[in-house]
Design a protein around this motif. Structure first.
Motif, mmCIF file in Angstrom:
data_model
loop_
_atom_site.group_PDB
_atom_site.id
_atom_site.type_symbol
_atom_site.label_atom_id
_atom_site.label_comp_id
_atom_site.label_asym_id
_atom_site.label_seq_id
_atom_site.Cartn_x
_atom_site.Cartn_y
_atom_site.Cartn_z
ATOM 1 N N ASP B 30 48.716 43.304 32.134
ATOM 2 C CA ASP B 30 49.084 44.633 31.651
ATOM 3 C C ASP B 30 47.951 45.350 30.926
ATOM 4 O O ASP B 30 48.104 46.491 30.496
ATOM 5 N N THR B 31 46.819 44.693 30.777
ATOM 6 C CA THR B 31 45.687 45.254 30.041
ATOM 7 C C THR B 31 44.491 45.354 30.974
ATOM 8 O O THR B 31 44.178 44.390 31.680
ATOM 9 N N VAL B 32 43.848 46.516 30.960
ATOM 10 C CA VAL B 32 42.697 46.741 31.830
ATOM 11 C C VAL B 32 41.510 47.216 31.001
ATOM 12 O O VAL B 32 41.658 48.101 30.150
ATOM 13 N N SER B 33 40.364 46.619 31.251
ATOM 14 C CA SER B 33 39.121 47.073 30.618
ATOM 15 C C SER B 33 38.104 47.400 31.690
ATOM 16 O O SER B 33 38.114 46.811 32.772
ATOM 17 N N TRP B 34 37.220 48.324 31.349
ATOM 18 C CA TRP B 34 36.144 48.727 32.257
ATOM 19 C C TRP B 34 34.805 48.395 31.626
ATOM 20 O O TRP B 34 34.606 48.565 30.410
ATOM 21 N N TYR B 35 33.884 47.953 32.482
ATOM 22 C CA TYR B 35 32.545 47.600 32.041
ATOM 23 C C TYR B 35 31.524 48.240 32.967
ATOM 24 O O TYR B 35 31.757 48.383 34.171
#
Lengths: 111, 112
Positions: B30-35
Motif C-alpha cells: 500500500d506504500t509507494v516510493s520513487w527514486y
C-alpha cells in the motif's frame, strides 16, 4: 536525518576469495538496515535485512551482514565469491517513512 | 504474483517537455516510493505515497510531483525537463508495516 556511507566505491576480488563491503550509517532513531544488489540494467533486489533480533543476518546465496550498533556499521561479507556475484551493492537505512541509500560499491569478481 | 511493474521501460524526451511515469505496486502493498538513480550513483529518494497522500519528500524541486490512486498505483510527473533529469527512475513498494521495499526494474529517462 538518516544517512549511509559506503566506504569503498569499487572492490575487485578474485573468484573464491572472501570479500567484505563496508557500510556505516547515521540515524537519530531506531533503524532498519538493508543490503540490495543491482545487476546491469535492472532494478534493485533485496539481499538481506536487519529489523531486530539477532545481529547477524544471512541471505540464501551465502552473504551475511552483522549489525553493530556501537560502531554504527552493517558490513556485508561472503567467505567465497563467484563470478556471478559481480554487481553493484547498495546499503540502505530505513525508518517509518523512507529509505536512504549509500552511493554503492561495485564488486568485480575476477577469474 | 507480479512484482512491481513500471511503464514505460525507456523514454526519450526533449528539454522543457513534461513526462509521466507509472507504477503498479506488488499485490498487497500500500506504500509507494520513487527514486532517481543517475548513472553510477545510488538511488536518491524523491517522495513516498501512502493512503493517496505524499508522506515524505526528498530534496527535489517542485517540478517533481506525484499521485497515488485508490488501487495504490502511482504516477511520477516531471515538468520542464532538464538534461540533468536523465536517469533511471525506480518505483518501490511495501506493505505499511514492513520496512523492506520491493523494487521495479525502472524507467530509463533520457532528456535531449
Amino acid at each position: 536525518a538518516q544517512s549511509v556511507t559506503q566506504l569503498d566505491s569499487q572492490v575487485p576480488v578474485f573468484e573464491e576469495a572472501p570479500v567484505e563491503l563496508r557500510c556505516n550509517y547515521s540515524s537519530s532513531v531506531s533503524v532498519y538496515l538493508f543490503w540490495y544488489v543491482q545487476y546491469p540494467n535492472q532494478g534493485l533486489q533485496l539481499l538481506l535485512k536487519y529489523l531486530s533480533g539477532s545481529t547477524l543476518v544471512e541471505s540464501i546465496n551465502g552473504f551475511e551482514a552483522e549489525f553493530n550498533k556501537s560502531q554504527t556499521s552493517f558490513h556485508l561479507r561472503k567467505p567465497s565469491v563467484h563470478i556471478s556475484d559481480t554487481a553493484e551493492y547498495f546499503c540502505a537505512v530505513s525508518d517509518r517513512w523512507d529509505m536512504r541509500f549509500g552511493a554503492g560499491t561495485r564488486l568485480t569478481v575476477k577469474p | 504474483d507480479a512484482g512491481v511493474t513500471q511503464s514505460p521501460t525507456h523514454l526519450i524526451k526533449t528539454r522543457g517537455q513534461q513526462v509521466t511515469l507509472r507504477c503498479s505496486p506488488k499485490s498487497g502493498h500500500d506504500t509507494v516510493s520513487w527514486y532517481q538513480q543517475a548513472l553510477g550513483q545510488g538511488p536518491q529518494f524523491i517522495f513516498q505515497y501512502y493512503e493517496e497522500e505524499e508522506r515524505q519528500r526528498g530534496n527535489f524541486p517542485d517540478r517533481f510531483s506525484g499521485h497515488q490512486f485508490p488501487n495504490y498505483s502511482s504516477e511520477l510527473n516531471v515538468n520542464a525537463l532538464l538534461l540533468g533529469d536523465s536517469a533511471l527512475y525506480l518505483c518501490a513498494s511495501r506493505w505499511g508495516g514492513n520496512y523492506g521495499y520491493t523494487f521495479g526494474s525502472g524507467t530509463r529517462l533520457t532528456v535531449v
